[in-house]
Design an enzyme around this catalytic site. Structure first.
Site, PDB file in Angstrom:
ATOM      1  N   GLU A 193       0.794  -1.227   0.000  1.00  0.00           N
ATOM      2  CA  GLU A 193       0.000   0.000   0.000  1.00  0.00           C
ATOM      3  C   GLU A 193       0.832   1.284   0.000  1.00  0.00           C
ATOM      4  O   GLU A 193       0.807   2.060   0.975  1.00  0.00           O
ATOM      5  CB  GLU A 193      -0.962   0.011   1.199  1.00  0.00           C
ATOM      6  CG  GLU A 193      -1.914  -1.166   1.222  1.00  0.00           C
ATOM      7  CD  GLU A 193      -3.002  -1.040   2.292  1.00  0.00           C
ATOM      8  OE1 GLU A 193      -2.916  -0.128   3.125  1.00  0.00           O
ATOM      9  OE2 GLU A 193      -3.938  -1.844   2.282  1.00  0.00           O
ATOM     10  N   GLU A 377      -5.552  -8.485   0.752  1.00  0.00           N
ATOM     11  CA  GLU A 377      -6.214  -8.166   2.025  1.00  0.00           C
ATOM     12  C   GLU A 377      -7.679  -7.852   1.765  1.00  0.00           C
ATOM     13  O   GLU A 377      -8.006  -7.087   0.847  1.00  0.00           O
ATOM     14  CB  GLU A 377      -5.629  -6.910   2.698  1.00  0.00           C
ATOM     15  CG  GLU A 377      -4.280  -7.079   3.335  1.00  0.00           C
ATOM     16  CD  GLU A 377      -3.775  -5.795   3.986  1.00  0.00           C
ATOM     17  OE1 GLU A 377      -4.594  -4.958   4.432  1.00  0.00           O
ATOM     18  OE2 GLU A 377      -2.543  -5.633   4.026  1.00  0.00           O
TER      19      GLU A 377
HETATM   20  C1  FCB Z   1      -4.501  -1.989   5.483  1.00  0.00           C
HETATM   21  C2  FCB Z   1      -3.138  -2.377   6.001  1.00  0.00           C
HETATM   22  C3  FCB Z   1      -3.173  -3.449   7.043  1.00  0.00           C
HETATM   23  C4  FCB Z   1      -4.342  -3.300   7.979  1.00  0.00           C
HETATM   24  C5  FCB Z   1      -5.634  -3.106   7.221  1.00  0.00           C
HETATM   25  C6  FCB Z   1      -6.852  -2.994   8.077  1.00  0.00           C
HETATM   26  O1  FCB Z   1      -4.469  -0.686   5.004  1.00  0.00           O
HETATM   27  O2  FCB Z   1      -2.332  -2.837   4.949  1.00  0.00           O
HETATM   28  O3  FCB Z   1      -1.932  -3.460   7.695  1.00  0.00           O
HETATM   29  O4  FCB Z   1      -4.102  -2.327   8.894  1.00  0.00           O
HETATM   30  O5  FCB Z   1      -5.531  -1.985   6.411  1.00  0.00           O
END
Ligand code: FCB
Length: 471
Positions: A193, A377
């Site tokens: 990210e 994620e």
């Molecule tokens: C993302 C991050 C991760 C976590 C999630 C909820 O932005 O990569 O580390 O904090 O959000």
């Protein structure tokens, strides 16, 4: 339990449960998720789980500094102990394996493995070697992120991501790690990210190192992407058999009205959240609309940088959480207009699975060279409690099903999505929100470090077992 889960799926998402969208955990011949090679795993990140911040030669990171600064993190929480995973990694991997999860996405703490002079720290390296060897023994596919935000503080002291030299230091770190760990990693991601590192870290200051200036954000982004582009050929040279990619968070922006100004605002929202990162990676150029939003913030780009950044990728990791409804701010940009009456999570984020599908299908038409995708994620926070030894995280079960159904739809629309990682394996240090927000499919009691598998994890485990038996 299965009945409860299905009921939740129906009540929370009438639009999804009716019509063509079936519960993705129900065996179905045409569901992409029931393909054996659709990887299902869970993700974590070093600073959020490891703790042991000053053990075995680990140096301070920007998150140690930031979380120790009063007012930066809710309740003054820090990652000093976190889930104590540095000491409990063996039982945590056993837990991962017992759930039948096929993939594990973790990150390496740069300040744990290299000293300030760039020399390897053997004790830190050995930790990751043991862990990755254990994953291999268990047959779990490893996705390793090199940078999930814990920049060594000594590099921040020399300007951090505002200093072009940090990109070259990242390439050195990548060289060390990929020489040391070659053969034990299935997939490398350079950065997690970059939007958060650049914008939250240097643009609005909500994350470490806490600076707030749009011009800093665009320059930090350029150096982050340069670091990524320099690292890809290093990985290819040192560890040819692995896959190489990067992880981007993406945001869905929708317009509050049909007016041209609001439509434009939604477009600019997605330029700022998505195209800012994906255009340089996949088209070799920054989106010019970004500088309409933030006039005068063009970063300093040297000859050859854009080609370096656009190095071909084996995969693109996508992190998706929510959608944002926006309207024109009357000037160059957009403002959030939170929708009423929509489902939200403990973070206040709107649950909007269609956004994931729509973004994925949109990218497929925008980027002709879109690489294969892993959802690296996806998940949600809820205020989970252990009652009689169980955690009934009903909303999360519904959330996961609906997002997996959205992924299935994207695949059917022709997007090459190869896997999905739950965020997160266990509750952990949620950055500026500390330990209050629980994202895990496993509950952590921070006073005892006891882990309790939540209902959501039980359901995923059941699905994986059934799929294994069937295909
Ligand atoms: C993302 C991050 C991760 C976590 C999630 C909820 O932005 O990569 O580390 O904090 O959000």
């Amino acid at each position: 339990m299965a009945n409860d889960a299905s009921a939740a799926f129906d009540t929370l998402s009438p639009a999804v449960s009716k019509g063509s969208l079936a519960d993705p955990f129900t065996p179905s011949a045409d569901s992409s998720l029931w393909r054996k090679n659709f990887l299902l795993g869970a993700a974590t990140a070093s600073y959020q789980i490891e703790g042991a911040v000053d053990e075995d030669g680990r140096l301070p990171s920007i998150w140690d500094t930031f979380s120790a600064t009063p007012g930066k993190v809710l309740a003054g929480d820090t990652g000093a102990v976190a889930c104590d995973h540095y000491h409990r990694w063996e039982s945590d991997i056993d837990m991962l394996a017992s759930l039948g999860l096929e993939g594990y996405r973790l990150s390496i703490a740069w300040p744990r493995v290299m000293d300030a002079a760039g020399r390897p720290n053997r004790k830190g390296l050995d930790f990751y070697k043991r862990l990755l060897n254990r994953l291999k023994e268990k047959g779990i596919t490893s996705f390793v992120t090199l940078y999930h935000w814990d920049l060594p503080q000594h590099l921040e002291d020399r300007g951090g991501w505002l200093n072009r030299d940090t990109a070259y230091r990242f390439a050195d770190y990548t060289d060390l790690m990929s020489r040391e760990l070659a053969g034990t990693v299935d997939a490398w991601a350079t950065l997690n990210e970059p939007w958060c590192s650049a914008y939250l870290g240097y643009g609005n200051g909500h994350h470490a190192p806490g600076l707030a200036n749009d011009r800093f954000a665009t320059q930090a982004m350029h150096h982050l992407l340069l670091a990524h582009g320099l690292a890809i050929p290093v990985l290819r040279g040192n560890d040819p058999a692995s896959q190489k990619g990067i992880v981007a968070n993406i945001g869905r922006g929708t317009a509050n009205s049909d007016s041209a100004a609001d439509q434009r605002a939604a477009h600019l929202f997605e330029v700022q959240h998505n195209a800012w990162i994906l255009d340089p990676l996949l088209k070799g150029e920054y989106p010019q609309d970004l500088f309409e939003l933030w006039p005068g913030t063009e970063p300093l780009v040297l000859d050859g940088d854009t080609q370096t950044i656009a190095a071909p990728l084996d995969f693109l990791g996508i992190n998706y959480y929510f959608r944002t409804n926006v309207a024109s701010d009357g000037a160059h940009g957009f403002r959030d207009v939170p929708l009423e009456g929509v489902e939200r999570t403990q973070m206040g984020w709107e649950v909007h699975p269609d956004g994931l599908r729509d973004l994925l299908t949109g990218f497929r038409s925008t980027y002709r060279n879109l690489p294969p995708i892993y959802i690296t994620e996806n998940g949600m926070a809820s205020d989970d409690k252990v009652i009689d030894g169980h955690v009934d995280d009903t909303q999360r079960i519904s959330f996961l099903k609906r997002h997996l159904a959205a992924v299935d739809q994207a695949i059917k629309a022709g997007v090459d999505v190869r896997g999905y990682f739950l965020w997160s394996l266990m509750d952990n240090f949620e950055w500026a929100f500390g330990y209050e927000r629980r994202f895990g499919v496993v509950h952590v009691d921070y006073s005892t470090q006891k882990r309790t598998v939540k209902r959501s994890a039980e359901l995923v485990a059941k699905f994986l077992k059934e799929r294994k038996a069937k295909v």
